[in-house]
Design a protein around this motif. Structure first.
Motif, PDB file in Angstrom:
ATOM      1  N   SER A  36      10.184 -45.119   3.659  1.00  0.00           N
ATOM      2  CA  SER A  36      10.254 -45.419   2.242  1.00  0.00           C
ATOM      3  C   SER A  36      11.657 -45.798   1.800  1.00  0.00           C
ATOM      4  O   SER A  36      12.614 -45.078   2.068  1.00  0.00           O
ATOM      5  N   GLY A  37      11.764 -46.930   1.107  1.00  0.00           N
ATOM      6  CA  GLY A  37      13.036 -47.283   0.497  1.00  0.00           C
ATOM      7  C   GLY A  37      13.444 -46.275  -0.546  1.00  0.00           C
ATOM      8  O   GLY A  37      14.636 -46.017  -0.753  1.00  0.00           O
ATOM      9  N   GLY A  38      12.466 -45.666  -1.216  1.00  0.00           N
ATOM     10  CA  GLY A  38      12.761 -44.629  -2.188  1.00  0.00           C
ATOM     11  C   GLY A  38      13.406 -43.403  -1.556  1.00  0.00           C
ATOM     12  O   GLY A  38      14.300 -42.778  -2.148  1.00  0.00           O
ATOM     13  N   THR A  39      12.978 -43.071  -0.346  1.00  0.00           N
ATOM     14  CA  THR A  39      13.594 -41.948   0.367  1.00  0.00           C
ATOM     15  C   THR A  39      15.059 -42.249   0.671  1.00  0.00           C
ATOM     16  O   THR A  39      15.934 -41.383   0.499  1.00  0.00           O
ATOM     17  N   ILE A  40      15.343 -43.455   1.111  1.00  0.00           N
ATOM     18  CA  ILE A  40      16.725 -43.840   1.398  1.00  0.00           C
ATOM     19  C   ILE A  40      17.565 -43.801   0.122  1.00  0.00           C
ATOM     20  O   ILE A  40      18.720 -43.356   0.132  1.00  0.00           O
ATOM     21  N   ALA A  41      16.988 -44.274  -0.993  1.00  0.00           N
ATOM     22  CA  ALA A  41      17.703 -44.229  -2.276  1.00  0.00           C
ATOM     23  C   ALA A  41      18.020 -42.790  -2.664  1.00  0.00           C
ATOM     24  O   ALA A  41      19.111 -42.486  -3.168  1.00  0.00           O
ATOM     25  N   PHE A  42      17.079 -41.892  -2.412  1.00  0.00           N
ATOM     26  CA  PHE A  42      17.281 -40.484  -2.748  1.00  0.00           C
ATOM     27  C   PHE A  42      18.380 -39.878  -1.885  1.00  0.00           C
ATOM     28  O   PHE A  42      19.277 -39.179  -2.375  1.00  0.00           O
ATOM     29  N   ILE A  43      18.329 -40.139  -0.602  1.00  0.00           N
ATOM     30  CA  ILE A  43      19.321 -39.587   0.317  1.00  0.00           C
ATOM     31  C   ILE A  43      20.718 -40.119   0.007  1.00  0.00           C
ATOM     32  O   ILE A  43      21.711 -39.382   0.067  1.00  0.00           O
ATOM     33  N   SER A  44      20.796 -41.403  -0.345  1.00  0.00           N
ATOM     34  CA  SER A  44      22.109 -42.019  -0.577  1.00  0.00           C
ATOM     35  C   SER A  44      22.673 -41.724  -1.962  1.00  0.00           C
ATOM     36  O   SER A  44      23.778 -42.173  -2.284  1.00  0.00           O
ATOM     37  N   GLY A  45      21.913 -41.001  -2.783  1.00  0.00           N
ATOM     38  CA  GLY A  45      22.430 -40.559  -4.069  1.00  0.00           C
ATOM     39  C   GLY A  45      22.320 -41.552  -5.208  1.00  0.00           C
ATOM     40  O   GLY A  45      22.969 -41.377  -6.247  1.00  0.00           O
ATOM     41  N   ILE A  46      21.497 -42.604  -5.059  1.00  0.00           N
ATOM     42  CA  ILE A  46      21.377 -43.593  -6.132  1.00  0.00           C
ATOM     43  C   ILE A  46      19.988 -43.586  -6.765  1.00  0.00           C
ATOM     44  O   ILE A  46      19.698 -44.425  -7.623  1.00  0.00           O
ATOM     45  N   PRO A  59       9.810 -41.687  -3.294  1.00  0.00           N
ATOM     46  CA  PRO A  59      10.267 -41.218  -1.979  1.00  0.00           C
ATOM     47  C   PRO A  59       9.089 -40.780  -1.121  1.00  0.00           C
ATOM     48  O   PRO A  59       8.224 -40.027  -1.578  1.00  0.00           O
ATOM     49  N   GLY A  60       9.042 -41.276   0.098  1.00  0.00           N
ATOM     50  CA  GLY A  60       7.960 -40.889   1.009  1.00  0.00           C
ATOM     51  C   GLY A  60       6.846 -41.905   1.091  1.00  0.00           C
ATOM     52  O   GLY A  60       6.036 -41.862   2.009  1.00  0.00           O
ATOM     53  N   ILE A  61       6.758 -42.836   0.147  1.00  0.00           N
ATOM     54  CA  ILE A  61       5.705 -43.847   0.163  1.00  0.00           C
ATOM     55  C   ILE A  61       6.325 -45.189   0.512  1.00  0.00           C
ATOM     56  O   ILE A  61       7.265 -45.639  -0.129  1.00  0.00           O
ATOM     57  N   SER A  62       5.797 -45.847   1.521  1.00  0.00           N
ATOM     58  CA  SER A  62       6.390 -47.077   2.043  1.00  0.00           C
ATOM     59  C   SER A  62       5.721 -48.311   1.455  1.00  0.00           C
ATOM     60  O   SER A  62       4.494 -48.421   1.453  1.00  0.00           O
ATOM     61  N   GLY A  63       6.547 -49.263   0.978  1.00  0.00           N
ATOM     62  CA  GLY A  63       6.013 -50.522   0.482  1.00  0.00           C
ATOM     63  C   GLY A  63       5.351 -51.323   1.583  1.00  0.00           C
ATOM     64  O   GLY A  63       4.320 -51.962   1.370  1.00  0.00           O
ATOM     65  N   ALA A  64       5.938 -51.311   2.772  1.00  0.00           N
ATOM     66  CA  ALA A  64       5.339 -52.017   3.906  1.00  0.00           C
ATOM     67  C   ALA A  64       3.994 -51.396   4.280  1.00  0.00           C
ATOM     68  O   ALA A  64       3.057 -52.101   4.679  1.00  0.00           O
ATOM     69  N   TRP A  92      11.756 -37.430  10.752  1.00  0.00           N
ATOM     70  CA  TRP A  92      12.271 -36.054  10.742  1.00  0.00           C
ATOM     71  C   TRP A  92      13.791 -36.069  10.594  1.00  0.00           C
ATOM     72  O   TRP A  92      14.357 -35.272   9.833  1.00  0.00           O
ATOM     73  N   ALA A  93      14.456 -36.992  11.284  1.00  0.00           N
ATOM     74  CA  ALA A  93      15.914 -37.083  11.196  1.00  0.00           C
ATOM     75  C   ALA A  93      16.352 -37.480   9.786  1.00  0.00           C
ATOM     76  O   ALA A  93      17.314 -36.923   9.230  1.00  0.00           O
ATOM     77  N   VAL A  94      15.636 -38.459   9.179  1.00  0.00           N
ATOM     78  CA  VAL A  94      15.967 -38.873   7.817  1.00  0.00           C
ATOM     79  C   VAL A  94      15.804 -37.708   6.850  1.00  0.00           C
ATOM     80  O   VAL A  94      16.635 -37.486   5.958  1.00  0.00           O
ATOM     81  N   GLU A  95      14.740 -36.932   7.035  1.00  0.00           N
ATOM     82  CA  GLU A  95      14.514 -35.784   6.152  1.00  0.00           C
ATOM     83  C   GLU A  95      15.586 -34.719   6.329  1.00  0.00           C
ATOM     84  O   GLU A  95      16.028 -34.100   5.355  1.00  0.00           O
ATOM     85  N   ARG A  96      16.009 -34.492   7.557  1.00  0.00           N
ATOM     86  CA  ARG A  96      17.073 -33.512   7.785  1.00  0.00           C
ATOM     87  C   ARG A  96      18.367 -33.943   7.102  1.00  0.00           C
ATOM     88  O   ARG A  96      19.089 -33.117   6.523  1.00  0.00           O
ATOM     89  N   ILE A  97      18.665 -35.238   7.158  1.00  0.00           N
ATOM     90  CA  ILE A  97      19.846 -35.760   6.469  1.00  0.00           C
ATOM     91  C   ILE A  97      19.707 -35.533   4.966  1.00  0.00           C
ATOM     92  O   ILE A  97      20.653 -35.119   4.285  1.00  0.00           O
ATOM     93  N   GLY A  98      18.496 -35.800   4.444  1.00  0.00           N
ATOM     94  CA  GLY A  98      18.254 -35.578   3.029  1.00  0.00           C
ATOM     95  C   GLY A  98      18.424 -34.120   2.635  1.00  0.00           C
ATOM     96  O   GLY A  98      18.994 -33.808   1.579  1.00  0.00           O
ATOM     97  N   ASP A  99      17.943 -33.196   3.467  1.00  0.00           N
ATOM     98  CA  ASP A  99      18.113 -31.760   3.194  1.00  0.00           C
ATOM     99  C   ASP A  99      19.587 -31.390   3.158  1.00  0.00           C
ATOM    100  O   ASP A  99      20.024 -30.603   2.309  1.00  0.00           O
ATOM    101  N   ALA A 100      20.359 -31.964   4.083  1.00  0.00           N
ATOM    102  CA  ALA A 100      21.792 -31.672   4.128  1.00  0.00           C
ATOM    103  C   ALA A 100      22.499 -32.181   2.877  1.00  0.00           C
ATOM    104  O   ALA A 100      23.367 -31.509   2.313  1.00  0.00           O
ATOM    105  N   VAL A 101      22.101 -33.385   2.423  1.00  0.00           N
ATOM    106  CA  VAL A 101      22.703 -33.949   1.209  1.00  0.00           C
ATOM    107  C   VAL A 101      22.379 -33.093  -0.001  1.00  0.00           C
ATOM    108  O   VAL A 101      23.249 -32.794  -0.835  1.00  0.00           O
ATOM    109  N   ARG A 102      21.107 -32.670  -0.119  1.00  0.00           N
ATOM    110  CA  ARG A 102      20.713 -31.826  -1.251  1.00  0.00           C
ATOM    111  C   ARG A 102      21.439 -30.494  -1.233  1.00  0.00           C
ATOM    112  O   ARG A 102      21.876 -29.995  -2.279  1.00  0.00           O
ATOM    113  N   ALA A 103      21.568 -29.896  -0.041  1.00  0.00           N
ATOM    114  CA  ALA A 103      22.269 -28.610   0.068  1.00  0.00           C
ATOM    115  C   ALA A 103      23.732 -28.742  -0.334  1.00  0.00           C
ATOM    116  O   ALA A 103      24.301 -27.864  -0.991  1.00  0.00           O
TER     117      ALA A 103
END
Length: 314
Positions: free
Chosen positions: A26-36, A170-175, A298-309
């Motif tokens: 999901s592009g939304g997941t990447i946007a969330f992780i990157s803080g935008i 976040p989590g839903i893919s346009g493709a 799983w790796a993307v989600e772990r990165i997201g958890d680290a950013v949120r923490a």
């Protein structure tokens, strides 16, 4: 906003575009992780009647400030760069290595569905019913909709309108949405060939969907969050019927170039696929790539958890 910030936004947009090309990411997941993510949603929502009035009155500077134009332009440019650069690669992979590529997508979507399930606050009878309805609906669509869906202008626009909404979820893919609608490879081909009529239709649908359906989705998520997310999760699970790598072609059609393409396909086991076609089922590669797809989410989600923490500690 200085050049460094614009470059950062461009790179974050590129990451979103890479995600949007691959079903299950999901592009939304990447946007969330990157803080935008929040700024992206706020900027999209600001394109309203007031903004349009400013534009019609030729008050361009005020319009640009209201919609956070510099931010949206940088992110959109990054997304476009990635999509146009990766489209030919994805088309080549799907044509030359279909089983390993679909296996990778299969793992991506399984992991994405599990990721989305974490957004359901409470699993009760209503959310479970919503999940079952989503699975049944997606499964039914993949069964009754042939591989070749209409290429008419209205369906291309509809595909764009629905698929673009994944950007804000976040989590839903346009493709993945395009895959479910049977338009994934068609749009990839249009991007690779710079088929401007198709791209303009798709783009118009995407803009209309982003400006209208985004508000509907926001309302649904506010009023009945768990049921809405459960339905979306069900769509992802049900779509696995379409992504299964090994298929038996029941009937074909001729595309615009006169080449035979699958029209109706049945899912089969790897051994049956090899026995029927005489081709290698690529089982080892399929399992490895399915696992790789799952672990990448799983790796993307772990990165997201680290950013949120890290944000919570500030």
């Amino acid at each position: 906003m200085n050049r460094k910030n614009y470059l950062s936004l461009l790179l974050k947009g590129c990451a979103m575009g890479m995600a949007d090309v691959v079903p299950g990411v999901s592009g939304g997941t990447i946007a969330f992780i990157s803080g935008i993510y929040e700024e992206l949603i706020g900027s999209i929502r600001s394109i309203d009647a007031t903004a349009l009035r400013l534009l019609l009155r030729l008050r361009f500077a005020e319009f640009w400030r209201r919609i956070n134009g510099g931010f949206l332009l940088a992110v959109a440019a990054g997304i476009g760069i990635s999509i146009f650069s990766l489209a030919r690669l994805m088309t080549l992979l799907l044509e030359s290595y279909p089983i390993p590529t679909w296996s990778f997508f299969f793992g991506l979507i399984v992991a994405s569905a599990l990721l989305v399930s974490r957004s359901v606050g409470r699993w009760n009878a209503a959310s479970c019913a919503a999940l079952a309805a989503g699975i049944a609906a997606a499964w039914w669509i993949t069964e009754v909709t042939p591989a070749e869906t209409p290429d008419t202008w209205w369906f291309v626009m509809l595909s764009g309108a629905i698929a673009i909404c994944a950007m804000i979820l976040p989590g839903i893919s346009g493709a993945f949405i395009l895959l479910l609608l049977g338009k994934y490879q068609y749009i990839l081909q249009a991007v690779g060939d710079l088929n401007l009529p198709v791209l303009l239709l798709f783009g118009c649908g995407a803009v209309a969907g982003l400006l209208s359906f985004s508000h509907v989705l926001s309302w649904l998520l506010r009023r009945c969050h768990d049921a809405t997310v459960a339905v979306l999760m069900g769509f992802m699970i049900g779509s696995l019927n379409k992504v299964w790598p090994w298929k038996e072609t029941v009937s074909t059609y001729l595309d615009s170039h006169g080449r035979p393409q699958p029209l109706v396909e049945d899912n089969v086991l790897p051994a049956a696929y090899r026995a029927m076609t005489g081709d290698d089922a690529h089982l080892a590669a399929a399992v490895a790539l399915c696992a790789a797809g799952f672990l990448s989410i799983w790796a993307v989600e772990r990165i997201g958890d680290a950013v949120r923490a890290r944000r919570e500690r500030r």
